[in-house]
Design a protein around this motif. Sequence first.
Motif, PDB file in Angstrom:
ATOM      1  N   MET A  33       0.842  -1.182   0.000  1.00 14.12           N
ATOM      2  CA  MET A  33       0.000   0.000   0.000  1.00 14.12           C
ATOM      3  C   MET A  33       0.881   1.237   0.000  1.00 14.12           C
ATOM      4  O   MET A  33       1.877   1.321   0.705  1.00 14.12           O
ATOM      5  N   VAL A  34       0.502   2.219  -0.752  1.00 17.80           N
ATOM      6  CA  VAL A  34       1.268   3.441  -0.900  1.00 17.80           C
ATOM      7  C   VAL A  34       0.836   4.449   0.162  1.00 17.80           C
ATOM      8  O   VAL A  34      -0.343   4.562   0.491  1.00 17.80           O
ATOM      9  N   ASP A  35       1.810   5.180   0.704  1.00 19.82           N
ATOM     10  CA  ASP A  35       1.516   6.217   1.684  1.00 19.82           C
ATOM     11  C   ASP A  35       0.692   7.318   1.015  1.00 19.82           C
ATOM     12  O   ASP A  35       1.000   7.739  -0.096  1.00 19.82           O
ATOM     13  N   ILE A  36      -0.325   7.819   1.695  1.00 24.24           N
ATOM     14  CA  ILE A  36      -1.219   8.816   1.089  1.00 24.24           C
ATOM     15  C   ILE A  36      -0.719  10.245   1.274  1.00 24.24           C
ATOM     16  O   ILE A  36      -1.333  11.178   0.769  1.00 24.24           O
ATOM     17  N   THR A  37       0.393  10.425   1.998  1.00 22.07           N
ATOM     18  CA  THR A  37       0.961  11.764   2.164  1.00 22.07           C
ATOM     19  C   THR A  37       2.351  11.819   1.550  1.00 22.07           C
ATOM     20  O   THR A  37       3.036  10.805   1.421  1.00 22.07           O
ATOM     21  N   ASP A  38       2.761  13.020   1.208  1.00 22.50           N
ATOM     22  CA  ASP A  38       4.102  13.159   0.641  1.00 22.50           C
ATOM     23  C   ASP A  38       5.140  13.075   1.759  1.00 22.50           C
ATOM     24  O   ASP A  38       4.812  13.136   2.943  1.00 22.50           O
ATOM     25  N   VAL A  39       6.397  12.943   1.397  1.00 20.12           N
ATOM     26  CA  VAL A  39       7.488  12.725   2.342  1.00 20.12           C
ATOM     27  C   VAL A  39       7.608  13.878   3.337  1.00 20.12           C
ATOM     28  O   VAL A  39       7.773  13.659   4.542  1.00 20.12           O
ATOM     29  N   THR A  94       5.310  16.043   4.370  1.00 19.51           N
ATOM     30  CA  THR A  94       4.175  16.047   5.289  1.00 19.51           C
ATOM     31  C   THR A  94       4.307  14.935   6.316  1.00 19.51           C
ATOM     32  O   THR A  94       4.096  15.146   7.509  1.00 19.51           O
ATOM     33  N   ARG A  95       4.674  13.735   5.865  1.00 17.23           N
ATOM     34  CA  ARG A  95       4.858  12.611   6.784  1.00 17.23           C
ATOM     35  C   ARG A  95       5.966  12.923   7.782  1.00 17.23           C
ATOM     36  O   ARG A  95       5.834  12.651   8.973  1.00 17.23           O
ATOM     37  N   SER A  96       7.045  13.526   7.338  1.00 16.70           N
ATOM     38  CA  SER A  96       8.154  13.880   8.220  1.00 16.70           C
ATOM     39  C   SER A  96       7.695  14.878   9.283  1.00 16.70           C
ATOM     40  O   SER A  96       8.022  14.741  10.466  1.00 16.70           O
ATOM     41  N   ARG A  97       6.932  15.866   8.871  1.00 17.20           N
ATOM     42  CA  ARG A  97       6.409  16.872   9.806  1.00 17.20           C
ATOM     43  C   ARG A  97       5.478  16.218  10.829  1.00 17.20           C
ATOM     44  O   ARG A  97       5.545  16.494  12.027  1.00 17.20           O
ATOM     45  N   MET A  98       4.625  15.317  10.354  1.00 20.70           N
ATOM     46  CA  MET A  98       3.693  14.625  11.248  1.00 20.70           C
ATOM     47  C   MET A  98       4.445  13.780  12.275  1.00 20.70           C
ATOM     48  O   MET A  98       4.130  13.803  13.468  1.00 20.70           O
ATOM     49  N   MET A  99       5.442  13.036  11.837  1.00 22.61           N
ATOM     50  CA  MET A  99       6.184  12.156  12.729  1.00 22.61           C
ATOM     51  C   MET A  99       7.044  12.954  13.719  1.00 22.61           C
ATOM     52  O   MET A  99       7.230  12.529  14.861  1.00 22.61           O
TER      53      MET A  99
END
Length: 148
Positions: free
Chosen positions: A1-7, A9-14
């Motif tokens: 499954m592909v991540d639904i957010t870009d890199v 955004t995911r980095s900021r979230m984490m």
Amino acid sequence: MVDITDVATRSRMMSGIRGKNTKPELVVRKALHRLGLRYRLHVRRLAGAPDLVFPRYRAVVFVHGCFWHQHNCPLFKMPSSRTEFWQEKLDRNRERDREHMAKLLQDGWRVAVVWECTLRTAIKSNDEGLFERLAEWIKGRASASLEL
């Protein structure tokens, strides 16, 4: 499954996920304080820098998130993307937990682990018994470790 957010955004979230002063940790701290227990926070000279340290009782408490520490409960679900990365990372967290617990026990500390799922259940059912059991364990001299 592909991540639904870009890199980015995911980095900021984490990066927004905290390791200290988490909501579950604050719940435990307030409950134990309300029960008359006083503690030190994140004592770095102890293995794993436990969330709560009770020097008077030679006891420490870790408040573990079910995802980050791979608890065998419904709250833990392995991510479907980059599973190899996550498996390695989370396995290392578990191994580190075991090492810290062994070191603390070897040094004469008693160790309790409170899981996020147990806290959620206690909060939903308005069960103060969880915190009372934990407080009794901290004050007592029995069992070197406790898992709630």
